[in-house]
Design a protein around this motif. Structure first.
Motif, short mmCIF file in Angstrom:
data_model
loop_
_atom_site.label_atom_id
_atom_site.label_comp_id
_atom_site.label_asym_id
_atom_site.label_seq_id
_atom_site.Cartn_x
_atom_site.Cartn_y
_atom_site.Cartn_z
N PRO A 132 0.85 -1.19 0.00
CA PRO A 132 0.00 0.00 0.00
C PRO A 132 0.89 1.25 0.00
O PRO A 132 2.11 1.13 -0.13
N PHE A 150 -1.03 2.14 -8.52
CA PHE A 150 -1.87 1.09 -7.94
C PHE A 150 -1.16 0.53 -6.72
O PHE A 150 0.01 0.82 -6.46
N GLN A 151 -1.89 -0.27 -5.97
CA GLN A 151 -1.36 -0.91 -4.76
C GLN A 151 -1.49 -2.42 -4.94
O GLN A 151 -2.60 -2.93 -5.08
N TYR A 170 -5.73 -3.17 -9.94
CA TYR A 170 -6.71 -2.30 -9.29
C TYR A 170 -7.68 -3.07 -8.40
O TYR A 170 -8.76 -2.59 -8.09
N ASP A 173 -7.54 -1.44 -2.70
CA ASP A 173 -7.31 -0.03 -2.37
C ASP A 173 -6.04 0.11 -1.54
O ASP A 173 -5.15 0.87 -1.88
N GLN A 174 -5.99 -0.63 -0.43
CA GLN A 174 -4.80 -0.62 0.42
C GLN A 174 -4.57 -2.04 0.96
O GLN A 174 -5.00 -2.38 2.06
N ASP A 191 -7.72 -5.88 3.09
CA ASP A 191 -7.70 -4.52 2.55
C ASP A 191 -8.25 -3.59 3.62
O ASP A 191 -9.41 -3.69 4.01
N VAL A 193 -8.96 -0.40 3.58
CA VAL A 193 -9.99 0.54 3.13
C VAL A 193 -11.29 -0.17 2.79
O VAL A 193 -12.39 0.30 3.12
N GLN A 194 -11.20 -1.33 2.16
CA GLN A 194 -12.40 -2.08 1.78
C GLN A 194 -12.98 -2.89 2.94
O GLN A 194 -14.06 -3.46 2.82
#
Length: 543
Positions: A132, A150-151, A170, A173-174, A191, A193-194
């Motif tokens: 990330p 991208f991460q 993609y 997110d992190q 993840d 963020v997700q």
């Protein structure tokens, strides 16, 4: 002390639900990256904002490296060389025992990596890491522009080489914590963020198949914590940082329970002589808690001659997991959700509250009989269940505290700031010395019981309840009585805020109707108390 929550059967096989979480050190800025050295029996952990690496052993905590390139996740390879994710340099490095520093990865397709975050080593020597961009943010890293758009999640092949991107550019997110299952044929990646965990099949060449969602919704509006560090235990259960501490999922993706920790947890690892101590890096502090299961055996764990799963019989690892068909917390015929049995309550820490079980509140002929409360009290068998629980409590030396709403004639001192209190005064209810204020038959105070009087919904507000509890040395409060969605809910919420462990046996509680009762115990109370029933509480206190 903290407490842990069993949601599905089998969680108590992984950790004692009352296992204390011990603070080993504090005063840090943000702890991360713990890893246990199997030969030297010490723990290393990082502090990114402080740009320091620390060591904990029997002598306490001390610094071992400053600056530390704002390092984050760490692990060992099979030779016990340290693998380190560095935020400040966007590098994954190997620190050899002789002091040499070997750079393993800094770029992908000619561009700098974002900031390697967490890392795990497979038995064949391949290294997997997440990337990330937290290390390009201020405080946790060095603020600077990103080169990659991208991460990703990467693999360094056995023997070294350029990092290989393993996932769609993609997809994440992190991407953050990652771990293998015990057989290394599945890789879990979360993840932050997700708020989810994905699982990937590991192909024979070490690359990953298509991912799928393993768990989601790892977030809370009321508790701090997000997916971060993650590990598999010996039975394949997935432990992950989440709101309130750690969340534990079965191999099938069912949430089994939660480990409560006083601070937001960033990462954790198993260690200790028997690999049954779980070390937790939690914001400003380092904590430890004993578990009943050890980690999945990582390559470095074998280097010290340790046996992470010693003490488990040959069949134990297969017996530990809860299958996908395992029942969730039970749901009664009325739709009430209660915690699965299997937890224990220490009688020496418990107190039982019987609240507002007075004639005006729940009996026919009482001031509030028209509300439907007497009928619902009968449906719940709240008086009989409460009496049975009180009898069992007294037999175990658990103090019984009666909380009565008492109004002086004319209602002086009762603030008329809400319809409930206005209705109380209008009905001339719960007046001292009247039949309406007296306890219901079967729930009278007995010799040795305590009585607390109140004039608000919560048993805590303006009363001596906390003084009594502290004098008795009790921090587990079992709340029964009426009304569920008012006094019981208010008391449980406030008790949780004060740091008490609240338990609500819902079949010893009642209100005006089943709909209001069910809504309270299924939603509001689930976040502040263990919702259970009288039989389970009695069994839990008897061990």
């Amino acid at each position: 002390m903290t407490t842990h929550l069993q949601i599905r059967p089998g969680f108590a096989d992984l950790i004692d639900l009352w296992a204390p979480v011990r603070q080993l050190g504090t005063g840090f800025q943000f702890c991360e990256g713990p890893v246990w050295h199997p030969r030297e029996q010490h723990l290393l952990f990082s502090d990114m904002p402080g740009d320091v690496r620390r060591r904990w052993d029997a002598g306490g905590v001390r610094e071992v490296r400053r600056p530390a390139n704002k390092c984050n996740g760490m692990t060992y390879d099979a030779d016990l060389d340290l693998i380190v994710c560095e935020h400040a340099t966007s590098a994954l490095v190997r620190e050899r025992a002789d002091g040499r520093r070997e750079v393993l990865a800094t770029h992908f397709e000619g561009m700098e990596l974002n900031s390697p975050n967490d890392v795990v080593v497979k038995s064949d020597g391949a290294i997997y890491f997440s990337d990330p961009w937290y290390g390009r943010m201020p405080v946790y890293g060095v603020e600077r522009p990103r080169q990659l758009g991208f991460q990703g999640v990467y693999r360094i092949p056995p023997g070294g080489g350029a990092p290989e991107l393993l996932v769609d550019r993609y997809l994440f997110d992190q991407p953050n914590g990652l771990c293998f299952c015990p057989t290394e044929d599945r890789l879990f990646v979360n993840d932050t963020v997700q708020h989810n965990i994905r699982v990937f099949d590991v192909r024979p060449d070490g690359r990953l198949g298509p991912g799928r969602i393993f768990a989601s919704g790892i977030v809370s509006a009321t508790q701090p914590g997000v997916p971060d560090g993650m590990k598999c235990d010996a039975a394949g259960n997935v432990w992950v940082c989440g709101p309130g501490g750690l969340w534990v999922y079965s191999p099938a993706g069912d949430l089994m329970g939660k480990v409560g920790v006083p601070e937001l947890v960033g990462n954790f690892t198993w260690g200790g002589p028997d690999w049954r101590t779980l070390f937790l890096t939690a914001t400003h502090s380092l904590y430890a808690v004993e578990t009943r299961i050890g980690p999945r055996i990582e390559p470095y764990m074998k280097a010290g001659g340790a046996r992470p799963n010693a003490g488990m019989s040959a069949g134990d690892a297969d017996a530990r997991p809860v299958s996908g068909a395992a029942p969730a917390a039970s749901v009664s015929a009325t739709g009430v959700k209660t915690a699965a049995p299997g937890y224990r309550l220490d009688p020496a820490r418990c107190a039982l509250i019987i609240q507002d079980m007075q004639n005006d509140v729940v009996m026919e002929g009482g001031a509030f009989a028209a509300s439907g409360s007497p009928a619902h009290c009968r449906e719940q068998k709240a008086i009989a269940n409460g009496a049975r629980l009180a009898q069992a409590a007294r037999a175990l030396g658990i103090p019984v505290i009666h909380v009565w709403f008492i109004v002086e004639p004319g209602a002086p001192g009762v603030t008329m700031n809400a319809p409930l209190f206005e209705g109380l005064a209008d009905a001339k209810a719960l007046v001292r010395g009247t039949w309406g204020a007296a306890p219901v038959p079967g729930l009278e105070a007995q010799s040795g019981d305590h009585v607390v009087e109140k004039q608000r919904m919560s048993a805590w507000e303006g009363t001596r309840l906390e003084t009594v509890l502290k004098a008795l040395g009790r921090d587990v409060v079992i709340v029964t009585g009426a009304w569920t969605n008012m006094s019981i809910e208010h008391t449980a919420r406030t008790g949780a805020d004060k740091g008490y462990f609240m338990v609500v046996p819902e079949d010893a509680c009642s209100t005006m109707n089943a709909e209001w009762h069910t809504a309270s115990v299924n939603y509001a109370l689930q976040n502040v108390a263990v919702v259970t029933d009288v039989d389970t509480v009695i069994a839990a206190t008897r061990g």
